[in-house]
Motif scaffolding. Structure first.
Motif, PDB file in Angstrom:
ATOM      1  N   GLY A  51      31.555  26.389 -14.886  1.00 57.19           N
ATOM      2  CA  GLY A  51      31.861  25.758 -13.615  1.00 57.19           C
ATOM      3  C   GLY A  51      30.918  24.629 -13.275  1.00 57.19           C
ATOM      4  O   GLY A  51      29.868  24.441 -13.905  1.00 57.19           O
ATOM      5  N   VAL A  52      31.288  23.864 -12.260  1.00 53.41           N
ATOM      6  CA  VAL A  52      30.483  22.757 -11.759  1.00 53.41           C
ATOM      7  C   VAL A  52      30.449  22.841 -10.236  1.00 53.41           C
ATOM      8  O   VAL A  52      31.314  23.468  -9.611  1.00 53.41           O
ATOM      9  CB  VAL A  52      31.046  21.386 -12.186  1.00 53.41           C
ATOM     10  CG1 VAL A  52      30.971  21.219 -13.694  1.00 53.41           C
ATOM     11  CG2 VAL A  52      32.491  21.224 -11.697  1.00 53.41           C
ATOM     12  N   GLN A  59      30.594  20.813   0.219  1.00 55.12           N
ATOM     13  CA  GLN A  59      30.337  21.357  -1.117  1.00 55.12           C
ATOM     14  C   GLN A  59      31.651  21.652  -1.820  1.00 55.12           C
ATOM     15  O   GLN A  59      32.578  22.210  -1.235  1.00 55.12           O
ATOM     16  CB  GLN A  59      29.501  22.636  -1.030  1.00 55.12           C
ATOM     17  CG  GLN A  59      29.226  23.265  -2.395  1.00 55.12           C
ATOM     18  CD  GLN A  59      28.219  24.398  -2.329  1.00 55.12           C
ATOM     19  OE1 GLN A  59      27.149  24.247  -1.735  1.00 55.12           O
ATOM     20  NE2 GLN A  59      28.551  25.534  -2.916  1.00 55.12           N
ATOM     21  N   LEU A  60      31.721  21.271  -3.091  1.00 56.40           N
ATOM     22  CA  LEU A  60      32.883  21.528  -3.928  1.00 56.40           C
ATOM     23  C   LEU A  60      32.450  22.328  -5.145  1.00 56.40           C
ATOM     24  O   LEU A  60      31.453  21.998  -5.795  1.00 56.40           O
ATOM     25  CB  LEU A  60      33.523  20.212  -4.375  1.00 56.40           C
ATOM     26  CG  LEU A  60      34.055  19.286  -3.269  1.00 56.40           C
ATOM     27  CD1 LEU A  60      34.464  17.941  -3.868  1.00 56.40           C
ATOM     28  CD2 LEU A  60      35.239  19.935  -2.555  1.00 56.40           C
ATOM     29  N   ASN A  61      33.207  23.378  -5.465  1.00 54.89           N
ATOM     30  CA  ASN A  61      32.953  24.194  -6.644  1.00 54.89           C
ATOM     31  C   ASN A  61      34.232  24.333  -7.449  1.00 54.89           C
ATOM     32  O   ASN A  61      35.326  24.466  -6.876  1.00 54.89           O
ATOM     33  CB  ASN A  61      32.458  25.595  -6.266  1.00 54.89           C
ATOM     34  CG  ASN A  61      31.076  25.587  -5.651  1.00 54.89           C
ATOM     35  OD1 ASN A  61      30.905  25.177  -4.519  1.00 54.89           O
ATOM     36  ND2 ASN A  61      30.103  26.046  -6.397  1.00 54.89           N
ATOM     37  N   ALA A  62      34.092  24.319  -8.767  1.00 55.25           N
ATOM     38  CA  ALA A  62      35.216  24.565  -9.658  1.00 55.25           C
ATOM     39  C   ALA A  62      34.758  25.510 -10.757  1.00 55.25           C
ATOM     40  O   ALA A  62      33.684  25.309 -11.339  1.00 55.25           O
ATOM     41  CB  ALA A  62      35.739  23.260 -10.265  1.00 55.25           C
ATOM     42  N   LYS A  74      36.877  25.761  -4.818  1.00 58.85           N
ATOM     43  CA  LYS A  74      36.374  26.146  -3.496  1.00 58.85           C
ATOM     44  C   LYS A  74      35.801  24.932  -2.769  1.00 58.85           C
ATOM     45  O   LYS A  74      35.054  24.154  -3.348  1.00 58.85           O
ATOM     46  CB  LYS A  74      35.302  27.229  -3.628  1.00 58.85           C
ATOM     47  CG  LYS A  74      34.770  27.726  -2.283  1.00 58.85           C
ATOM     48  CD  LYS A  74      33.949  29.000  -2.435  1.00 58.85           C
ATOM     49  CE  LYS A  74      32.633  28.745  -3.102  1.00 58.85           C
ATOM     50  NZ  LYS A  74      31.763  29.951  -3.091  1.00 58.85           N
ATOM     51  N   LEU A  75      36.157  24.824  -1.497  1.00 52.78           N
ATOM     52  CA  LEU A  75      35.650  23.769  -0.627  1.00 52.78           C
ATOM     53  C   LEU A  75      34.904  24.421   0.532  1.00 52.78           C
ATOM     54  O   LEU A  75      35.424  25.331   1.189  1.00 52.78           O
ATOM     55  CB  LEU A  75      36.797  22.911  -0.091  1.00 52.78           C
ATOM     56  CG  LEU A  75      36.456  21.917   1.021  1.00 52.78           C
ATOM     57  CD1 LEU A  75      35.507  20.842   0.508  1.00 52.78           C
ATOM     58  CD2 LEU A  75      37.727  21.300   1.598  1.00 52.78           C
ATOM     59  N   ASP A  82      20.971  13.656   3.903  1.00 49.26           N
ATOM     60  CA  ASP A  82      19.810  13.206   3.135  1.00 49.26           C
ATOM     61  C   ASP A  82      19.571  14.026   1.875  1.00 49.26           C
ATOM     62  O   ASP A  82      18.482  14.018   1.325  1.00 49.26           O
ATOM     63  CB  ASP A  82      18.556  13.252   4.022  1.00 49.26           C
ATOM     64  CG  ASP A  82      18.285  14.657   4.559  1.00 49.26           C
ATOM     65  OD1 ASP A  82      19.058  15.578   4.245  1.00 49.26           O
ATOM     66  OD2 ASP A  82      17.302  14.830   5.311  1.00 49.26           O
ATOM     67  N   TYR A  83      20.608  14.742   1.410  1.00 49.16           N
ATOM     68  CA  TYR A  83      20.413  15.671   0.297  1.00 49.16           C
ATOM     69  C   TYR A  83      21.650  15.681  -0.591  1.00 49.16           C
ATOM     70  O   TYR A  83      22.773  15.767  -0.106  1.00 49.16           O
ATOM     71  CB  TYR A  83      20.162  17.080   0.850  1.00 49.16           C
ATOM     72  CG  TYR A  83      19.484  18.040  -0.104  1.00 49.16           C
ATOM     73  CD1 TYR A  83      18.115  18.234  -0.071  1.00 49.16           C
ATOM     74  CD2 TYR A  83      20.218  18.761  -1.033  1.00 49.16           C
ATOM     75  CE1 TYR A  83      17.484  19.125  -0.925  1.00 49.16           C
ATOM     76  CE2 TYR A  83      19.606  19.655  -1.899  1.00 49.16           C
ATOM     77  CZ  TYR A  83      18.243  19.831  -1.841  1.00 49.16           C
ATOM     78  OH  TYR A  83      17.621  20.700  -2.701  1.00 49.16           O
ATOM     79  N   LEU A  84      21.428  15.598  -1.899  1.00 46.57           N
ATOM     80  CA  LEU A  84      22.515  15.630  -2.874  1.00 46.57           C
ATOM     81  C   LEU A  84      22.184  16.656  -3.946  1.00 46.57           C
ATOM     82  O   LEU A  84      21.063  16.707  -4.448  1.00 46.57           O
ATOM     83  CB  LEU A  84      22.698  14.253  -3.523  1.00 46.57           C
ATOM     84  CG  LEU A  84      23.658  14.180  -4.713  1.00 46.57           C
ATOM     85  CD1 LEU A  84      25.092  14.433  -4.257  1.00 46.57           C
ATOM     86  CD2 LEU A  84      23.549  12.830  -5.424  1.00 46.57           C
ATOM     87  N   SER A  85      23.163  17.493  -4.281  1.00 51.97           N
ATOM     88  CA  SER A  85      22.965  18.504  -5.319  1.00 51.97           C
ATOM     89  C   SER A  85      24.137  18.493  -6.294  1.00 51.97           C
ATOM     90  O   SER A  85      25.308  18.503  -5.879  1.00 51.97           O
ATOM     91  CB  SER A  85      22.830  19.893  -4.691  1.00 51.97           C
ATOM     92  OG  SER A  85      22.657  20.889  -5.683  1.00 51.97           O
ATOM     93  N   LEU A  86      23.824  18.441  -7.594  1.00 55.47           N
ATOM     94  CA  LEU A  86      24.817  18.487  -8.655  1.00 55.47           C
ATOM     95  C   LEU A  86      24.426  19.587  -9.629  1.00 55.47           C
ATOM     96  O   LEU A  86      23.236  19.781  -9.908  1.00 55.47           O
ATOM     97  CB  LEU A  86      24.898  17.152  -9.396  1.00 55.47           C
ATOM     98  CG  LEU A  86      25.199  15.909  -8.564  1.00 55.47           C
ATOM     99  CD1 LEU A  86      24.995  14.653  -9.411  1.00 55.47           C
ATOM    100  CD2 LEU A  86      26.624  15.971  -8.031  1.00 55.47           C
TER     101      LEU A  86
END
Length: 414
Positions: A138-139, A120-123, A69-70, A146-150
């Protein structure tokens, strides 16, 4: 119209993958199936957002699924900075610490330069693990200016009672990093131009989130499906909003200064969720209720009702959602002069409020198992006073301004 086995299995798969998004249902072949959506959200005189989503699912042999998903979205407009209105013009510093903007007398202080873009990318991979066991992992990756989420997640489901009951367990972990332009403000320091005072920190701040979900999905009979979930969330790290301030006022309600907010560095949230789907002769009723509580003293109730009505070659689905929330224990619409507090935030999102959504969805199945649908909703959010007296001039000013918004969404599945 009765519940069909294929529809039941799709619902159970969604239940096991609900922590970080659900996998779209795939056709019984090795071909890809896609769900796409384009949504517009617009608040009156405030924030507007446009979001596009494309989700692709491929079913491999023996019930193995891959979902990708993108998500792309952009936000623009004006955002409340937390300060109180005044009976005269106020001047505020931009979030970057450079430049300023003026707010007219009696107006809610809004920063009209709010702008951001998110990718955002989801797998997600789902497969049988053993007889009557289904696993999913999943990841996700999300990036803003200004924001990063892993993050990553894992889920397992166990079918029993002749596949009429499904027990599910899910765990998710995410790491978020925030690096606001101009630096992270020091809590309870005045909003001043960059370089005038040492009120900003260099570098970024971060937080971690652990989510757990326990669920039971039960086929009650040929017409009814019921789900009950319990979720637990632990968040640690930097939880303040670097763009929000709290006004300090005197006994006459006049703002003396505006301080950057400060929130606790941990939050524990819990919730229970109950959903029931019931097929009448032709139509389907979908009702859900969620109760959430946390150690910030916030609690909320969410009631959601959808009624799917088949038409000739299409369907019509009215939607009603009602939300009510109590305020965090450190929520303050303002601080009094010489008042010493450990934590304080004037962010209306953690204040007392209620919200009402009224909407409708119209869908049309097309040829070759494709479908297009349209959703239109009206949303009204009403913050309320949790019990604070308004001194002096504030008694004649609106501190809890309501928010009206429209939502329009187009979905196409193929």
């Amino acid at each position: 119209m009765q519940l069909k086995t294929k529809n039941i299995q799709q619902l159970l798969t969604v239940a096991t993958c609900s922590l970080l998004g659900s996998a779209a249902s795939a056709e019984e072949s090795n071909a890809w199936s896609f769900d796409t959506a384009l949504m517009y959200y617009g608040e009156t005189d405030r924030v507007s957002a446009v979001e596009g989503i494309i989700s692709g699912t491929k079913e491999y042999s023996d019930g193995h699924f891959l979902n990708l998903k993108l998500t792309l979205d952009t936000l623009t407009g004006a955002s409340a900075n937390g300060a109180v209105p005044q009976d005269k013009v106020q001047t505020f510093t931009r979030p970057s610490g450079k430049g300023s903007y003026d707010i007219g007398a009696g107006q809610t202080p809004l920063d009209d330069t709010f702008q951001d873009t998110r990718v955002q990318l989801n797998a997600q991979w789902t497969q049988p693990l053993a007889e009557n066991y289904l696993g999913s992992a999943g990841v996700h990756f999300s990036k803003e200016y200004d924001y990063l989420s892993l993050g990553f997640n894992g889920n397992i489901a166990r079918e029993l009672n002749q596949k009429n009951t499904t027990l599910s367990l899910g765990v998710a972990y995410s790491y978020d990093s925030i690096d606001p332009e101009g630096g992270v403000p020091i809590a309870f320091t005045p909003m001043l131009h960059k370089g005038t005072e040492p009120n900003r920190l260099s570098g970024s701040e971060n937080k971690t989130t652990i989510d757990m979900l326990f669920g039971v999905t039960q086929i009650i009979n040929r017409r009814m499906l019921m789900q009950l979930n319990y979720s637990y969330s632990q968040v640690d790290g930097y939880l303040s909003d670097p763009f929000k301030v709290v006004s300090v006022v005197n006994d006459n309600g006049e703002a003396l200064t505006h301080l950057y907010e400060n929130r606790p560095d941990s939050r524990t949230k819990q919730s229970v969720f109950w959903q029931t789907k019931y097929h009448l002769t032709d139509s389907v009723i979908d009702f859900s209720y969620r109760y959430m509580w946390d150690d910030w003293d916030i609690s909320s109730h969410t009631f959601d009702l959808r009624y799917n009505i088949p038409l000739s070659g299409s369907y019509f689905e009215p939607h009603v959602r009602y939300y009510i929330q109590s305020a965090a224990e450190f929520y303050r619409p303002f601080m009094m002069e010489n008042e010493a507090l450990d934590f304080a935030s004037a962010d209306y999102r953690i204040g007392e409020m209620d919200g009402l959504t009224l909407g409708v969805k119209y869908g049309m199945p097309l040829e070759n198992n494709t479908e297009v649908s349209f959703r239109f909703e009206l949303f009204k959010q009403t913050p309320t006073n949790p019990g604070y007296e308004k001194p002096g001039i504030l008694a004649n000013l609106e501190l809890y301004e309501s928010i009206d918004a429209v939502i329009f969404q187009i979905n196409y599945s193929f």
